[in-house]
Design an enzyme around this catalytic site. Structure first.
Site, PDB file in Angstrom:
ATOM      1  N   VAL A 132      71.223 -42.134  76.564  1.00  0.00           N
ATOM      2  CA  VAL A 132      71.305 -40.723  76.170  1.00  0.00           C
ATOM      3  C   VAL A 132      71.395 -39.782  77.458  1.00  0.00           C
ATOM      4  O   VAL A 132      72.000 -38.820  77.423  1.00  0.00           O
ATOM      5  CB  VAL A 132      70.094 -40.210  75.401  1.00  0.00           C
ATOM      6  CG1 VAL A 132      68.811 -40.284  76.273  1.00  0.00           C
ATOM      7  CG2 VAL A 132      70.259 -38.936  74.852  1.00  0.00           C
ATOM      8  N   LYS A 133      70.964 -40.550  78.442  1.00  0.00           N
ATOM      9  CA  LYS A 133      70.856 -39.663  79.970  1.00  0.00           C
ATOM     10  C   LYS A 133      72.644 -39.537  80.454  1.00  0.00           C
ATOM     11  O   LYS A 133      72.486 -38.719  81.303  1.00  0.00           O
ATOM     12  CB  LYS A 133      70.093 -40.298  80.907  1.00  0.00           C
ATOM     13  CG  LYS A 133      68.678 -40.311  80.553  1.00  0.00           C
ATOM     14  CD  LYS A 133      67.980 -38.949  80.312  1.00  0.00           C
ATOM     15  CE  LYS A 133      66.616 -39.006  80.269  1.00  0.00           C
ATOM     16  NZ  LYS A 133      65.812 -37.723  80.346  1.00  0.00           N
TER      17      LYS A 133
END
Length: 514
Positions: A90-91
């Site tokens: 997700v980063k």
């Protein structure tokens, strides 16, 4: 007398400064100081993408029907699979957004250096974007984080600097402190700072949340997300509250972290260190807006890794450890939902980062999360059947020369360092001591504490040899402790070192058994 706290590098800005964000539910976007970007749509009809950055975002939403049925849930359980992003987490979204915002604002220029303190995934996202765009990248990361993350960062061309896991965020030795030191030393370097950078929650406000709303056809009842920097849950939560105000936002925080609210949920004290990576902190990051979270759940390592392994085995989703944290909470929180309702759980990263951690049976056993399928007859025999009670030891005042002499005299490779009460203050090993003497990091007259080993396992005298054997599969020794009354005149109890056991002690015991 208490030691004076070392000062942080010049120019340091704490990652938990009071936010200046003016967002409020019902406030017009036209009043926002930020540039809101339209949701990135995949290029339909084109099979060739200009760069891998086109693969950031638009991750799939997958039904978890088998787990929902196993857990007796009536609602539709859906997983937002963020490990399908280009860098595997997700980063990647915030790495991409923060760099492009810095370019747009004229901060980042060709040839500049990006520096970031991170638990790993943000570092991978920034290193990936830096590789594509041609920036130098330096990542400061605690020692606790997996070697797989380090390998990926180095493969992407990033320089990696590891810092002590136990270092508090506001100390010069921490990943935050080292990052600011490097920024002061390296010309044209920039800390994009995921903890304070508005691009962090904005990436999820403009992107992740809009994707979820579209994928659910605008019909959603609950969303569950873990919190690290808090940017994911803040960004998604704000957009959800604006567009679907009846949706319940649930936050997940590991036991040992302090992000959950109210603060009574965060129990301080012993036993609060956690193995799961990527979520939890010992401070409240600036970007974290706890007001959008309707309810908090704490997650323990045991259930986290059990559910992560179940997610992989049952649903075939190659997700990481913190996905297990989110799922373990989802199966509890979603029990309040009925048939026809939807619960979305965010799965932050992939199995790639943890092949030598929770995916590995030996690691699970080493950390006490799993027992073997069958146990030998000696499994529960007390560990005091190994080796001898402690006779040789060092004090924190011992020198490296004295340590070498003691190791040589005792024909041993390790000796515990204990304080006046007998409590562990570290362990000295001949390999670590020799390495530091060779490199010049220590000299013979230095205190042995400068060369001590800090990472080791401790067990109680009542622990079975079977549990100790799991530790000794990966470590060469373990400390055995017992509880005694302290001698300082108080009623306090002290955990004192009773013995140090090694693989040789275990082998000798097993030979006698056989």
């Amino acid at each position: 007398m208490a030691a004076t706290k070392k000062s942080m590098p010049e120019g340091y800005i704490p990652p938990n400064v009071t936010p200046k964000c003016t967002w409020a539910l019902g406030k017009s976007q036209s009043e926002s100081p930020h540039q809101n970007l339209p949701r990135h749509e995949p290029k339909v009809g084109s099979s060739i993408m200009p760069t891998v950055l086109e693969m950031v975002g638009n991750t799939p939403l997958v039904r978890l029907d088998k787990i929902a049925k196993m857990e007796g849930l009536e609602c539709e359980l859906l997983a937002k699979c963020e490990f399908f992003n280009a860098g595997g987490s997700v980063k990647d979204r915030i790495g991409h957004r923060m760099i492009e915002e810095a370019e747009r604002d004229g901060i980042l220029k060709p040839g500049d250096t990006v520096i970031e303190p991170t638990s790993g995934n943000t570092g991978v996202g920034l290193a990936l974007v830096s590789a594509v765009k041609g920036y130098k990248c330096i990542i400061c990361i605690p020692e606790k984080m997996s070697n797989e993350k380090i390998s990926v960062l180095k493969a992407l061309g990033a320089e990696v600097i590891r810092t002590p896991t136990e270092a508090a965020f506001d100390t010069p030795e921490s990943h935050v402190g080292v990052s600011w030191k490097l920024k002061n030393e390296i010309p044209n370097s920039h800390i994009l700072d995921q903890y304070r950078n508005p691009g962090n929650p904005l990436a999820h406000y403009d992107g992740t949340a809009e994707e979820i709303i579209a994928q659910c056809g605008g019909k959603l009842d609950m969303i569950i997300a873990g919190a690290g920097t808090g940017g994911t849950v803040a960004g998604i939560g704000r957009k959800i509250k604006e567009k679907l105000p009846n949706v319940k936002v649930v936050g997940v925080d590991p036991e040992g972290s302090i992000l959950a609210y109210p603060d009574e949920l965060n129990v301080p004290g012993e036993g609060t260190a956690y193995q799961v990576e990527g979520i939890g902190y010992d401070f409240i990051p600036t970007v974290f807006d706890r007001s959008v979270v309707d309810e908090w759940y704490k997650s323990g390592d045991q259930e986290t890794f059990d559910y992560a392994r179940k997610l992989i085995r049952v649903e075939g989703l190659l997700a990481g450890g913190s996905s297990g944290s989110a799922l373990s909470v989802a199966v509890k929180a979603a029990r309040s939902l009925k048939a026809g309702q939807k619960c979305v759980v965010i799965l932050p990263d992939s199995i790639r980062n943890y092949l030598t951690k929770f995916v590995d049976d030996r690691w699970m056993q080493y950390n006490g999360f799993m027992d073997p399928s069958s146990k030998p007859s000696w499994w529960d025999v007390p560990v005091t059947s190994l080796g001898e009670p402690l006779s040789n030891k060092l004090s924190p005042q011992s020198t490296c020369s004295e340590a070498v002499a003691a190791l040589k005299a005792g024909s041993t490779s390790q000796l515990p360092i204990v304080d006046s009460e007998g409590r562990a203050a570290g362990v000295v090993s001949i390999s670590e001591l020799t390495s530091k003497l060779v490199s010049g990091a220590v000299s013979g007259g230095d205190p042995v504490t400068k060369a001590k080993v800090n990472k080791y396992k401790t067990v109680d005298v009542g622990t079975g040899i079977g549990r100790v054997s799991q530790i000794l599969e990966l470590d060469s020794f373990a400390l055995v402790t017992t509880t005694k009354k302290c001698t300082d005149g108080t009623d306090k109890s002290c955990e004192v070192v009773e013995r140090l056991v090694t693989s040789i002690d275990l082998a000798a015991f097993l030979c006698k058994q056989n």
